[in-house]
Scaffold this active site. Structure first.
Site, PDB file in Angstrom:
ATOM      1  N   ASP A  14      40.280  69.739  40.178  1.00 46.02           N
ATOM      2  CA  ASP A  14      41.113  70.502  39.472  1.00 46.02           C
ATOM      3  C   ASP A  14      42.164  69.610  38.550  1.00 46.02           C
ATOM      4  O   ASP A  14      43.447  69.801  38.756  1.00 46.02           O
ATOM      5  CB  ASP A  14      42.018  71.694  40.174  1.00 46.02           C
ATOM      6  CG  ASP A  14      42.918  71.228  41.152  1.00 46.02           C
ATOM      7  OD1 ASP A  14      44.067  71.696  41.444  1.00 46.02           O
ATOM      8  OD2 ASP A  14      42.810  69.819  41.771  1.00 46.02           O
ATOM      9  N   HIS A  53      47.730  61.962  47.027  1.00 43.51           N
ATOM     10  CA  HIS A  53      47.014  63.134  47.738  1.00 43.51           C
ATOM     11  C   HIS A  53      45.549  63.004  47.347  1.00 43.51           C
ATOM     12  O   HIS A  53      44.799  62.553  48.206  1.00 43.51           O
ATOM     13  CB  HIS A  53      47.623  64.505  47.161  1.00 43.51           C
ATOM     14  CG  HIS A  53      48.965  64.588  47.244  1.00 43.51           C
ATOM     15  ND1 HIS A  53      49.250  65.069  48.378  1.00 43.51           N
ATOM     16  CD2 HIS A  53      50.087  64.909  46.620  1.00 43.51           C
ATOM     17  CE1 HIS A  53      50.630  65.205  48.572  1.00 43.51           C
ATOM     18  NE2 HIS A  53      51.209  65.481  47.112  1.00 43.51           N
TER      19      HIS A  53
END
Ligand code: RIB
Ligand code: CA
Length: 319
Positions: free
Chosen positions: A9, A240
Site C-alpha cells: 500500500d 517497517h
C-alpha cells in the site's frame, strides 16, 4: 531464489522496501499487488506504477486490489504519516505504466497455482487481498511457499492505537482470517520494527546515491521523517516494510518463536490487536482458550540484529 509477490500500500516505506527488493538478487519479483491502506487504492496503485517506472522495471506486472476492508469502509488512511499522495506529498504523475486487467486476489491465486510451493508473498499492507484470495480459492493455502507480513504487535504497544498496529487495524477481520489459514506465515511486527531504526545520518548517506528511484524515495522520505520527529521525537524512522525484505534475504537476522494468533475484531479500544497464545495451561475445560484452539502457529519475529539489517539495507539501496 524465492519467487516473490509484493502486496503493498505505497506508502513511503513501501517504496523503500520495493527498492530494497529490486536491488536484491536473492529475490525474483513475479508481481506486485496493490491494496488500500496508507492512502486509497487509486493512489497506492498510481504510486506502485510510478515506483516501477522509476526503477525501469516495466516487465513486472502490477495487479490492482481491494479498495476497502472485507467488512466496513475505507476510513481514509494515514495521510499525516505518508502525505496525501502516499509519497510524502511529492505528487509525481503515475508515468506510462498501467496495471494488468487481473485483480490482485485472482493474480495471487493464478501465480500460486501455476507455481506450486514456489511463491512467497511479502505482505506490506492490510491483509485484505490475501483474505479475498483465500475465500475464492482455499486450495492456495496448500500451495503457497510462505507468507511474511509486516504487521501486528505481539508483546509491545501498537502504533496506530495503543493496542493495534496500522496494517492490522486497517482490516482486522481479514487479518484474523489469514492468520487462521493453514499456510506457513511469519509475522514481522512492531516487536522487531520498533527495534530497527534508520538514522538521519544513514538516510543522508543513502541520499548521496543518485538514481531516478532513489532520488524519489529519498524525496518522499523527508515528509515521513518529519512525522517521526514530531511524533516519536526520533531523528530517523523505524524500518517497517523493509524489515520483511531483510527477512527474506537473511532469516538469521531475526529470532522467532511460534504461537497461534487471534486478532481482535470487536469494535472496542483493542480492535486490531494481535494476541498470541503462549500455550497457557490449556486444561480440558478451558473454554476461555477456545478462540486459539486448533489455530496454526505463526512464526513471530521477537528479536532482530538491527545493525546488520540497517547495514544490509544501506548496502542494497546504494548499489
Ligand atoms: O505499521 C506500519 C505499516 O503500516 C507499514 O506497512 C506502513 O507502510 C503502513 O502500511
Ligand atoms: Ca505498507
Amino acid at each position: 531464489m524465492d519467487k516473490l509477490i509484493i502486496d503493498t500500500d505505497p506508502g513511503v516505506d513501501d517504496g523503500m522496501a520495493l527498492q530494497f527488493a529490486l536491488a536484491s538478487e536473492e529475490l525474483h519479483i513475479v508481481g506486485i499487488t496493490t491494496v488500500f491502506g496508507n492512502v486509497d487504492i487509486q493512489q497506492t496503485t498510481k504510486n506502485a506504477l510510478r515506483l516501477l517506472h522509476l526503477a525501469n522495471r516495466p516487465d513486472i506486472p502490477i495487479a490492482k486490489g481491494a479498495s476497502k476492508p472485507v467488512q466496513g469502509e475505507f476510513l481514509g488512511g494515514v495521510p499525516f504519516v505518508h502525505g496525501d499522495d502516499g509519497q510524502g506529498n511529492t505528487w509525481k504523475p503515475a508515468g506510462p505504466l498501467k496495471p494488468i486487467n487481473t485483480p490482485a486476489d485472482e493474480f495471487i491465486i493464478e501465480q500460486v497455482l501455476r507455481y506450486p510451493d514456489q511463491i512467497c508473498i511479502a505482505a506490506l499492507g492490510p491483509l485484505t487481498n490475501l483474505a479475498m484470495a483465500l475465500e475464492k480459492e482455499p486450495k492456495i493455502q496448500d500451495r503457497v511457499k510462505e507468507i511474511v507480513f509486516m504487521g501486528g504487535n505481539a508483546f509491545c504497544s501498537g502504533n496506530a492505537t495503543p493496542a493495534a498496529e496500522a496494517n492490522m487495524l486497517s482490516d482486522p477481520e481479514a487479518a484474523d482470517k489469514v492468520l487462521g489459514a493453514n499456510w506457513p506465515m511469519t509475522m514481522v511486527g512492531l516487536d522487531v520494527t520498533h527495534k530497527t531504526m534508520l538514522s538521519r545520518d544513514t538516510l543522508n548517506r543513502i541520499s548521496l546515491f543518485r538514481s531516478p528511484l532513489n532520488d524519489h524515495v529519498m524525496e518522499a522520505y523527508q515528509f515521513y521523517q518529519d512525522f517521526f520527529m514530531k511524533t516519536n521525537k526520533i531523528d530517523g524512522t523505524f524500518v517497517h516494510d523493509s524489515s520483511v525484505i531483510a527477512y527474506f534475504i537473511d532469516r538469521s537476522l531475526y529470532k522467532t518463536l511460534e504461537y497461534p494468533i487471534r486478532v481482535e475484531t470487536q469494535h472496542c479500544i483493542s480492535r486490531g490487536k494481535t494476541w498470541p497464545s503462549l500455550g497457557e495451561a490449556d486444561h480440558e475445560g478451558a473454554k476461555a482458550l477456545e478462540p486459539w484452539r486448533n489455530r496454526p502457529k505463526i512464526k513471530i519475529c521477537l528479536d532482530v540484529k538491527d545493525q546488520e539489517v540497517i547495514q544490509l539495507l544501506e548496502e542494497r539501496l546504494t548499489q
